[in-house]
Design an enzyme around this catalytic site. Structure first.
Site, PDB file in Angstrom:
ATOM      1  N   ASN A  37       0.751  -1.469   0.010  1.00 48.76           N
ATOM      2  CA  ASN A  37       0.068   0.060   0.160  1.00 48.76           C
ATOM      3  C   ASN A  37       0.812   1.196   0.073  1.00 48.76           C
ATOM      4  O   ASN A  37       0.417   2.214  -0.049  1.00 48.76           O
ATOM      5  CB  ASN A  37      -1.057  -0.119   1.082  1.00 48.76           C
ATOM      6  CG  ASN A  37      -2.088  -1.199   1.155  1.00 48.76           C
ATOM      7  OD1 ASN A  37      -2.401  -1.633   0.081  1.00 48.76           O
ATOM      8  ND2 ASN A  37      -2.208  -1.621   2.462  1.00 48.76           N
ATOM      9  N   HIS A 126     -15.000  -1.885   4.941  1.00 47.87           N
ATOM     10  CA  HIS A 126     -13.734  -2.572   5.650  1.00 47.87           C
ATOM     11  C   HIS A 126     -14.025  -3.500   7.073  1.00 47.87           C
ATOM     12  O   HIS A 126     -14.819  -3.077   7.610  1.00 47.87           O
ATOM     13  CB  HIS A 126     -12.298  -1.711   6.067  1.00 47.87           C
ATOM     14  CG  HIS A 126     -11.298  -2.176   6.204  1.00 47.87           C
ATOM     15  ND1 HIS A 126     -11.042  -2.464   7.527  1.00 47.87           N
ATOM     16  CD2 HIS A 126     -10.276  -2.704   5.257  1.00 47.87           C
ATOM     17  CE1 HIS A 126      -9.708  -3.111   7.449  1.00 47.87           C
ATOM     18  NE2 HIS A 126      -9.311  -3.168   6.086  1.00 47.87           N
ATOM     19  N   GLU A 167     -16.194   3.373   2.608  1.00 43.21           N
ATOM     20  CA  GLU A 167     -15.230   3.821   2.197  1.00 43.21           C
ATOM     21  C   GLU A 167     -14.989   4.730   1.063  1.00 43.21           C
ATOM     22  O   GLU A 167     -15.814   4.690   0.103  1.00 43.21           O
ATOM     23  CB  GLU A 167     -14.119   2.504   1.819  1.00 43.21           C
ATOM     24  CG  GLU A 167     -13.900   1.649   2.954  1.00 43.21           C
ATOM     25  CD  GLU A 167     -13.210   0.352   2.673  1.00 43.21           C
ATOM     26  OE1 GLU A 167     -12.039   0.607   2.090  1.00 43.21           O
ATOM     27  OE2 GLU A 167     -13.722  -0.615   2.755  1.00 43.21           O
ATOM     28  N   SER A 171     -10.851  -0.943  -0.761  1.00 41.46           N
ATOM     29  CA  SER A 171      -9.347  -1.547  -0.757  1.00 41.46           C
ATOM     30  C   SER A 171      -9.268  -2.787  -1.572  1.00 41.46           C
ATOM     31  O   SER A 171      -8.231  -3.141  -1.837  1.00 41.46           O
ATOM     32  CB  SER A 171      -9.184  -1.893   0.602  1.00 41.46           C
ATOM     33  OG  SER A 171     -10.220  -2.676   1.303  1.00 41.46           O
ATOM     34  N   ASP A 196     -14.627   6.220   5.596  1.00 41.03           N
ATOM     35  CA  ASP A 196     -12.898   5.728   5.766  1.00 41.03           C
ATOM     36  C   ASP A 196     -12.019   6.022   4.409  1.00 41.03           C
ATOM     37  O   ASP A 196     -12.382   5.644   3.402  1.00 41.03           O
ATOM     38  CB  ASP A 196     -13.228   4.263   5.907  1.00 41.03           C
ATOM     39  CG  ASP A 196     -11.689   3.487   6.424  1.00 41.03           C
ATOM     40  OD1 ASP A 196     -10.721   4.135   5.675  1.00 41.03           O
ATOM     41  OD2 ASP A 196     -11.659   2.380   6.735  1.00 41.03           O
ATOM     42  N   HIS A 199      -7.388   4.444   1.858  1.00 39.84           N
ATOM     43  CA  HIS A 199      -6.636   4.175   0.669  1.00 39.84           C
ATOM     44  C   HIS A 199      -6.659   5.517  -0.226  1.00 39.84           C
ATOM     45  O   HIS A 199      -6.032   5.502  -1.221  1.00 39.84           O
ATOM     46  CB  HIS A 199      -7.236   2.851  -0.216  1.00 39.84           C
ATOM     47  CG  HIS A 199      -7.050   1.627   0.673  1.00 39.84           C
ATOM     48  ND1 HIS A 199      -5.626   1.035   0.236  1.00 39.84           N
ATOM     49  CD2 HIS A 199      -7.526   0.885   1.569  1.00 39.84           C
ATOM     50  CE1 HIS A 199      -5.692  -0.302   0.984  1.00 39.84           C
ATOM     51  NE2 HIS A 199      -6.840  -0.037   1.896  1.00 39.84           N
ATOM     52  N   LYS A 227      -0.306   3.646   4.674  1.00 36.58           N
ATOM     53  CA  LYS A 227      -0.511   3.406   3.185  1.00 36.58           C
ATOM     54  C   LYS A 227       0.293   4.491   2.529  1.00 36.58           C
ATOM     55  O   LYS A 227       1.640   4.379   2.662  1.00 36.58           O
ATOM     56  CB  LYS A 227      -2.172   3.138   2.942  1.00 36.58           C
ATOM     57  CG  LYS A 227      -2.551   2.121   3.782  1.00 36.58           C
ATOM     58  CD  LYS A 227      -3.932   2.027   3.570  1.00 36.58           C
ATOM     59  CE  LYS A 227      -4.500   0.778   4.307  1.00 36.58           C
ATOM     60  NZ  LYS A 227      -4.731   0.946   5.525  1.00 36.58           N
TER      61      LYS A 227
END
Length: 373
Positions: A37, A126, A167, A171, A196, A199, A227
């Site tokens: 990541n 997640h 998110e 992910s 969230d 990423h 990440k």
């Protein structure tokens, strides 16, 4: 009794091995990194490290350990100043640091939604969010991934206080949430939207909430630093009342040792380094465009550093991964139970430091693999 437990555990492991989904720890492999990541390469950037070391040389006290919960002995002036720095960077009222994004999501979802509330979860959100919800007495209902119509039908039927969990960049799919439309729906039904940004943080400025100027329309945002930011830890961003409530009532915050100062210093250092080196984001987008030009099938959105290449079937997925690894190209095979059976995929992570030659070799081998099927 102990032997019975051991036998049960051994059988569960044997079952996974037979299914081809047994997890094992592996060392980092030499070769082309298409699985970490570290999207911008900050985790191994010498110039970034030298900048931190210079600050550390002048502040050796930052090497002190966390020592305890932040409510006991684990708080520091540096941690408080870094939280203020983060809040200012994201143009939000307050920030609260956590040792990881997992702990931040546990804190939010175990603490804020109450009995008779309802949490509406994107079906692909997640695992840390799901685990936080398990600690809450609120009701939990999933809605179909990125399906605004299905979410609205859930909202229309839900009584009491409602929370929406998504998110911004998923992910395992590598696609994007429609954040603006989600904010509109949340406002229409009086729901609280929690995002969230694990990423998206760093890859897209300070994340897609900040990039879209949605700070006042999102109840709370989680940004993580392990990440694209090349550090460790996470922060919850929200209004001051929310942060004070978490400090008083969130067990994952109250009963966790605070981050050592070195971690907080690294987070601030990497914000500043990235601001001074915007070409890293440009380099990453260049690599993403180069990969996308190959025309491989993907579940992912344009511009995403995560490219999920469908490869149904555990044996087929393993064969694709092994084909790449034989040439020193390392991707991540996503298998059940992380995704549903039949939706296995290769997760290709693209980085600012991947060369065009590496990407070309990767895409050529994947094309050959698909053509041979």
């Amino acid at each position: 009794m102990r032997d019975d437990v051991q036998a049960h555990l051994s059988q569960a492991l044997s079952d996974r091995e037979e299914q081809g989904i047994l997890r094992k720890l592996r060392m980092r492999q030499p070769g082309a990194d298409f699985y970490s990541n570290d999207y911008l390469g900050l985790a191994s950037n010498n110039a970034c490290h030298e900048m931190l070391l210079a600050s550390l040389h002048d502040n050796p006290q930052w090497l002190r350990g966390g020592t305890g919960s932040r409510l006991v002995s684990g708080n520091s002036a540096l941690t408080l100043s870094v939280e203020d720095f983060i809040a200012a960077e994201h143009q939000t009222e307050r920030a609260l640091l956590f040792p990881s994004g997992y702990m931040a999501n546990l804190a939010l979802f175990s603490c804020l939604p109450k009995r008779n509330d309802t949490i509406l979860l994107d079906e692909f959100v997640h695992r840390s969010v799901l685990d936080g919800c398990r600690l809450s007495f609120a009701g939990k209902i999933r809605f179909q991934h990125n399906d605004l119509g299905h979410l609205e039908s859930r909202l229309a039927k839900t009584k009491g206080k409602c929370w929406i969990a998504v998110e911004s960049l998923y992910s395992m799919e590598g696609d994007f949430a429609p954040l603006h439309d989600l904010a509109v729906l949340a406002e229409r039904y009086g729901a609280s939207l929690i995002v969230d940004e694990a990423h998206a943080m760093g890859v897209f400025g300070h994340g897609l909430v900040c990039d879209g100027h949605l700070q006042e329309r999102v109840f709370a945002t989680v940004v993580t630093y392990g990440k694209a930011m090349g550090a460790h830890g996470a922060a919850i961003l929200s209004h001051g009342t929310v942060i004070d409530y978490l400090i008083n009532f969130a067990a994952p915050f109250i009963y966790t040792t605070g981050l050592p100062d070195l971690f907080a210093a690294t987070i601030r250092n990497n914000y500043i380094f990235l601001q001074n080196n915007p070409h890293l984001r440009e380099d990453l987008q260049n690599r993403i465009r180069y990969f996308s030009a190959a025309g491989l099938p993907t579940l992912s959105g344009a511009g995403s550093p995560i490219q999920a290449i469908p490869c149904p079937g555990i044996a087929r997925l393993a064969a694709a991964k092994e084909t790449l690894e034989a040439q020193g190209l390392y991707t991540f095979a996503v298998r059940p139970p992380t995704v549903k059976s039949g939706s296995e995929r290769l997760r290709v992570s693209l980085h600012a430091f991947n060369t065009h030659a590496e990407i070309q070799q990767l895409t050529d081998l994947l094309k050959e693999f698909y053509d041979a099927e």
